[in-house]
Scaffold this active site. Structure first.
Site, PDB file in Angstrom:
ATOM      1  N   HIS A 228       0.970  -1.192   0.039  1.00 33.50           N
ATOM      2  CA  HIS A 228       0.044  -0.129  -0.082  1.00 33.50           C
ATOM      3  C   HIS A 228       0.786   1.124   0.116  1.00 33.50           C
ATOM      4  O   HIS A 228       1.913   1.215   0.710  1.00 33.50           O
ATOM      5  CB  HIS A 228      -0.824   0.218   1.308  1.00 33.50           C
ATOM      6  CG  HIS A 228      -1.628  -1.069   1.590  1.00 33.50           C
ATOM      7  ND1 HIS A 228      -1.106  -2.258   2.230  1.00 33.50           N
ATOM      8  CD2 HIS A 228      -2.998  -1.473   1.264  1.00 33.50           C
ATOM      9  CE1 HIS A 228      -2.212  -3.350   2.219  1.00 33.50           C
ATOM     10  NE2 HIS A 228      -3.286  -2.699   1.906  1.00 33.50           N
TER      11      HIS A 228
ATOM     12  N   ASP B 137       2.601   1.905   3.252  1.00 35.72           N
ATOM     13  CA  ASP B 137       3.379   0.901   4.052  1.00 35.72           C
ATOM     14  C   ASP B 137       4.906   1.266   3.339  1.00 35.72           C
ATOM     15  O   ASP B 137       5.817   0.866   4.162  1.00 35.72           O
ATOM     16  CB  ASP B 137       3.252  -0.516   3.133  1.00 35.72           C
ATOM     17  CG  ASP B 137       1.694  -1.416   3.298  1.00 35.72           C
ATOM     18  OD1 ASP B 137       1.158  -0.736   4.354  1.00 35.72           O
ATOM     19  OD2 ASP B 137       1.529  -2.224   2.575  1.00 35.72           O
TER      20      ASP B 137
ATOM     21  N   MET C 288       2.512  -5.641  -7.739  1.00 36.54           N
ATOM     22  CA  MET C 288       1.353  -5.099  -7.485  1.00 36.54           C
ATOM     23  C   MET C 288       1.359  -3.995  -6.191  1.00 36.54           C
ATOM     24  O   MET C 288       2.290  -4.115  -5.634  1.00 36.54           O
ATOM     25  CB  MET C 288       0.379  -6.206  -7.078  1.00 36.54           C
ATOM     26  CG  MET C 288      -1.049  -5.763  -6.405  1.00 36.54           C
ATOM     27  SD  MET C 288      -1.199  -5.127  -4.658  1.00 36.54           S
ATOM     28  CE  MET C 288      -1.843  -6.761  -3.829  1.00 36.54           C
TER      29      MET C 288
ATOM     30  N   GLU D  22     -11.207  -6.201  -5.005  1.00 33.19           N
ATOM     31  CA  GLU D  22     -11.246  -7.312  -4.000  1.00 33.19           C
ATOM     32  C   GLU D  22     -12.187  -7.179  -3.016  1.00 33.19           C
ATOM     33  O   GLU D  22     -12.497  -6.215  -2.230  1.00 33.19           O
ATOM     34  CB  GLU D  22      -9.701  -7.108  -3.098  1.00 33.19           C
ATOM     35  CG  GLU D  22      -9.724  -8.231  -1.958  1.00 33.19           C
ATOM     36  CD  GLU D  22      -8.601  -7.896  -1.196  1.00 33.19           C
ATOM     37  OE1 GLU D  22      -7.478  -7.296  -1.785  1.00 33.19           O
ATOM     38  OE2 GLU D  22      -8.125  -8.532  -0.085  1.00 33.19           O
TER      39      GLU D  22
ATOM     40  N   LYS E 106     -14.717  -8.120   0.188  1.00 36.29           N
ATOM     41  CA  LYS E 106     -14.728  -8.833   1.407  1.00 36.29           C
ATOM     42  C   LYS E 106     -16.267  -8.200   2.112  1.00 36.29           C
ATOM     43  O   LYS E 106     -16.829  -7.430   1.821  1.00 36.29           O
ATOM     44  CB  LYS E 106     -13.918  -7.838   2.244  1.00 36.29           C
ATOM     45  CG  LYS E 106     -13.504  -8.422   3.556  1.00 36.29           C
ATOM     46  CD  LYS E 106     -12.232  -7.887   4.380  1.00 36.29           C
ATOM     47  CE  LYS E 106     -12.173  -8.563   5.603  1.00 36.29           C
ATOM     48  NZ  LYS E 106     -11.061  -8.001   6.393  1.00 36.29           N
TER      49      LYS E 106
ATOM     50  N   GLU F 230      -9.999 -13.310  -2.268  1.00 35.66           N
ATOM     51  CA  GLU F 230      -9.331 -13.593  -1.270  1.00 35.66           C
ATOM     52  C   GLU F 230      -9.845 -14.909  -0.581  1.00 35.66           C
ATOM     53  O   GLU F 230     -11.106 -14.824  -0.272  1.00 35.66           O
ATOM     54  CB  GLU F 230      -9.046 -12.761  -0.480  1.00 35.66           C
ATOM     55  CG  GLU F 230      -8.456 -12.980   0.992  1.00 35.66           C
ATOM     56  CD  GLU F 230      -7.684 -11.959   1.915  1.00 35.66           C
ATOM     57  OE1 GLU F 230      -7.265 -11.048   1.246  1.00 35.66           O
ATOM     58  OE2 GLU F 230      -8.088 -12.189   2.915  1.00 35.66           O
TER      59      GLU F 230
ATOM     60  N   HIS G 120     -11.744 -14.155   2.581  1.00 32.51           N
ATOM     61  CA  HIS G 120     -13.052 -13.173   2.301  1.00 32.51           C
ATOM     62  C   HIS G 120     -14.456 -14.117   1.903  1.00 32.51           C
ATOM     63  O   HIS G 120     -15.456 -13.665   2.359  1.00 32.51           O
ATOM     64  CB  HIS G 120     -12.691 -11.977   1.323  1.00 32.51           C
ATOM     65  CG  HIS G 120     -11.765 -11.245   2.083  1.00 32.51           C
ATOM     66  ND1 HIS G 120     -11.203 -10.174   1.236  1.00 32.51           N
ATOM     67  CD2 HIS G 120     -11.057 -11.228   3.049  1.00 32.51           C
ATOM     68  CE1 HIS G 120     -10.304  -9.414   1.867  1.00 32.51           C
ATOM     69  NE2 HIS G 120     -10.097 -10.170   2.761  1.00 32.51           N
TER      70      HIS G 120
ATOM     71  N   ASP H 233      -5.497 -13.259  -3.575  1.00 30.71           N
ATOM     72  CA  ASP H 233      -4.783 -13.237  -2.340  1.00 30.71           C
ATOM     73  C   ASP H 233      -5.075 -14.753  -1.644  1.00 30.71           C
ATOM     74  O   ASP H 233      -6.196 -15.055  -1.227  1.00 30.71           O
ATOM     75  CB  ASP H 233      -5.670 -12.219  -1.398  1.00 30.71           C
ATOM     76  CG  ASP H 233      -5.075 -10.837  -1.839  1.00 30.71           C
ATOM     77  OD1 ASP H 233      -4.262 -10.541  -2.573  1.00 30.71           O
ATOM     78  OD2 ASP H 233      -5.483  -9.818  -1.261  1.00 30.71           O
TER      79      ASP H 233
ATOM     80  N   ASP I  27     -11.803 -12.258  11.031  1.00 26.53           N
ATOM     81  CA  ASP I  27     -11.029 -12.177  10.145  1.00 26.53           C
ATOM     82  C   ASP I  27      -9.499 -12.571  10.479  1.00 26.53           C
ATOM     83  O   ASP I  27      -8.734 -11.991  10.959  1.00 26.53           O
ATOM     84  CB  ASP I  27     -10.816 -10.719   9.594  1.00 26.53           C
ATOM     85  CG  ASP I  27     -10.172 -10.543   8.291  1.00 26.53           C
ATOM     86  OD1 ASP I  27      -9.495 -11.343   7.500  1.00 26.53           O
ATOM     87  OD2 ASP I  27      -9.790  -9.363   8.079  1.00 26.53           O
TER      88      ASP I  27
ATOM     89  N   ASP J  13      -6.691 -14.433   8.448  1.00 24.92           N
ATOM     90  CA  ASP J  13      -5.558 -14.135   7.521  1.00 24.92           C
ATOM     91  C   ASP J  13      -4.711 -15.263   7.939  1.00 24.92           C
ATOM     92  O   ASP J  13      -3.291 -14.970   8.194  1.00 24.92           O
ATOM     93  CB  ASP J  13      -4.943 -12.809   8.138  1.00 24.92           C
ATOM     94  CG  ASP J  13      -5.880 -11.686   7.185  1.00 24.92           C
ATOM     95  OD1 ASP J  13      -6.433 -12.041   6.047  1.00 24.92           O
ATOM     96  OD2 ASP J  13      -5.828 -10.486   7.623  1.00 24.92           O
TER      97      ASP J  13
ATOM     98  N   ASP K  28      -1.641 -13.155   1.227  1.00 24.58           N
ATOM     99  CA  ASP K  28      -2.177 -11.932   2.096  1.00 24.58           C
ATOM    100  C   ASP K  28      -2.339 -12.649   3.178  1.00 24.58           C
ATOM    101  O   ASP K  28      -3.864 -12.777   3.681  1.00 24.58           O
ATOM    102  CB  ASP K  28      -3.402 -11.364   1.164  1.00 24.58           C
ATOM    103  CG  ASP K  28      -3.652 -10.138   2.147  1.00 24.58           C
ATOM    104  OD1 ASP K  28      -2.964  -9.542   2.882  1.00 24.58           O
ATOM    105  OD2 ASP K  28      -4.756  -9.662   1.849  1.00 24.58           O
TER     106      ASP K  28
HETATM  107  C1  GCO Z   1      -7.951  -7.290   4.536  1.00 25.27           C
HETATM  108  C2  GCO Z   1      -7.410  -7.211   3.061  1.00 25.27           C
HETATM  109  C3  GCO Z   1      -6.163  -6.476   2.774  1.00 25.27           C
HETATM  110  C4  GCO Z   1      -6.023  -6.094   1.072  1.00 25.27           C
HETATM  111  C5  GCO Z   1      -5.086  -5.008   1.241  1.00 25.27           C
HETATM  112  C6  GCO Z   1      -4.674  -5.150  -0.352  1.00 25.27           C
HETATM  113  O1  GCO Z   1      -8.716  -8.240   4.707  1.00 25.27           O
HETATM  114  O2  GCO Z   1      -7.306  -6.622   5.292  1.00 25.27           O
HETATM  115  O3  GCO Z   1      -7.400  -8.396   2.448  1.00 25.27           O
HETATM  116  O4  GCO Z   1      -5.133  -7.095   3.317  1.00 25.27           O
HETATM  117  O5  GCO Z   1      -5.986  -7.323   0.530  1.00 25.27           O
HETATM  118  O6  GCO Z   1      -5.519  -3.911   1.478  1.00 25.27           O
HETATM  119  O7  GCO Z   1      -5.510  -4.556  -1.121  1.00 25.27           O
HETATM  120 MN    MN Z   2      -6.607  -9.195   0.826  1.00 27.09          MN
HETATM  121 MN    MN Z   3      -8.272  -9.954   3.983  1.00 25.92          MN
END
Ligand code: GCO
Ligand code: MN
Ligand code: MN
Length: 386
Positions: A53, A56, A87, A180, A182, A216, A219, A244, A254, A256, A286
């Site tokens: 990002h 970041d 990306m 993307e 979610k 993702e 998601h 992702d 969430d 991850d 991700d």
């Molecule tokens: C989340 C998202 C993020 C995005 C990221 C890139 O759930 O926080 O998956 O990690 O993928 O902001 O666009």
């Molecule tokens: Mn993501």
């Molecule tokens: Mn995510």
């Protein structure tokens, strides 16, 4: 045997291995690594790419001189390691300015600022060589529908995407967008909640050919959906521009998790789909290491994502070469050709002939399928006893 190579296109975000382990209940547990340190860490674990990002890499309040120094150092680390930047994306969710969203904010000044920030971030991404630009609208949602009209929210999102596609065309950038979806978190509900919603939305844009999706795992699982099916729909539509990879238990927060950490079987069918259909984009992880991890364990986490993908790729090849599995698949899809005349495109004659044909409905209903045997063979393959 499970050594990552550049052609596998494994990438991580700065925010993934760089996660300091903060969560809604607890403070950071790990030191923040600099972007340069992260690039070296990724090279060490055998990754091909790093994504980011805007913030970041460049703090939101950096001066132009600080920005240039950071970009210079980052480019040097990329050149030293051979890591590429496939990306980039915009942080449109952390700053308090985005508390009610960015492109869908009810405040027109915030909507304009979101476009301003995204154009600058696109310039930065292009400067570093990205080919895909991701849009994750984490704050583009609502807790109460009293506050924002959902039709207006869709229209605002379309206006923003059309504006930004035109910006990319105007600048002559060679860049595709990947949206993307979610369903929720951080908002109570997020608009265009699933990959399927995004695909329908893309068809309404001024330049749909420039825009695809970034599905993702977590998601779609949060929405209780089959991720492999979502990816299949995107692939089949020529819209899988990015992916992702992570993992997530259904019905939980969430998470991850490391790719394959929770649902080995669905991870297998996903990898098999991507490999069988020759998906050519990034395999982007991700995900975050557990909050209990130290730096060594973060490396184990990153290596684990890669190894699990490669192991499952190998398992998919085994599945495709397994004579017993393939014999069952041939039996399942057998076709004696007797109804070939009814296949393919419509014609009035074909329709009339098909309407006039007599089917043995009872016989059709009596045919069983050996899916139990096939699935057990798949499970045994995954468990390593085949
Ligand atoms: C989340 C998202 C993020 C995005 C990221 C890139 O759930 O926080 O998956 O990690 O993928 O902001 O666009
Ligand atoms: Mn993501
Ligand atoms: Mn995510």
């Amino acid at each position: 045997m499970y050594t990552p190579k550049p052609e596998h296109k494994f990438s991580f975000g700065l925010w993934t291995v760089g996660s300091v382990g903060r969560d809604p209940f607890g403070e950071p547990v790990r030191r923040a690594l600099s972007p340069v340190e992260i690039v070296h860490l990724l090279a060490e674990v055998g990754a091909w790419g790093v994504n980011f990002h805007d913030n970041d890499l460049i703090p939101i309040d950096a001066t132009p001189a600080e920005r240039d120094q950071i970009v210079h150092n980052f480019k040097y680390a990329l050149a030293e390691t051979g890591i590429v930047v496939p990306m980039a994306t915009t942080n449109l969710f952390s700053d308090p300015a985005f508390r009610d969203g960015a492109f869908t904010s009810n405040d027109p000044r915030v909507r304009a600022y979101a476009l301003h920030k995204t154009m600058h971030a696109i310039d930065l991404g292009v400067e570093l060589g990205v080919g895909v630009y991701v849009f994750w609208g984490g704050r583009e949602g609502a807790e109460t529908d009293a506050a924002k009209d959902p039709v207006t929210a869709i229209k605002r999102t379309r206006e923003a995407m059309n504006f930004l596609c035109a910006y990319v065309i105007d600048k002559g950038y060679n860049l595709k967008f990947a949206l993307e979806a979610k369903p929720n978190e951080p908002r109570g509900d997020i608009y265009n909640a699933t990959t399927g919603n995004m695909l329908a939305f893309i068809a309404t844009l001024d330049h749909p050919e420039m825009v695809g999706v970034n599905p993702e795992v977590a998601h779609e699982h949060m929405a209780g959906l089959n991720f492999t099916h979502a990816v299949a729909q995107a692939l089949e539509a020529g819209k899988l521009f990015h992916i992702d990879l992570n993992d997530q238990a259904f019905g939980r927060y969430d998470q991850d998790f490391r790719f394959g950490a929770h649902n080995i079987k669905s991870a297998f069918f996903l990898v098999k789909l991507l490999e069988d259909y020759g998906y050519g984009g990034s395999r982007h992880f991700d995900a975050h290491a557990y909050r209990t991890a130290d730096l060594d364990d973060v490396k184990a986490f990153a290596t684990g994502c890669i190894r699990t993908y490669l192991i499952l790729k190998d398992k998919a090849a085994q599945f495709n070469a397994d004579p017993e599995i393939q014999a069952l698949l041939a039996e399942i899809t057998a076709d004696d050709g007797s109804l070939d005349g009814f296949k393919g495109a419509y014609s009035p004659q074909k329709a009339a002939a098909l309407k006039g044909h007599t089917f043995d409905r009872v016989a059709l209903g009596q045919r069983g399928q050996p899916y139990e045997r096939l699935d057990q063979l798949t499970v045994e393959l995954l468990l390593g006893v085949r």
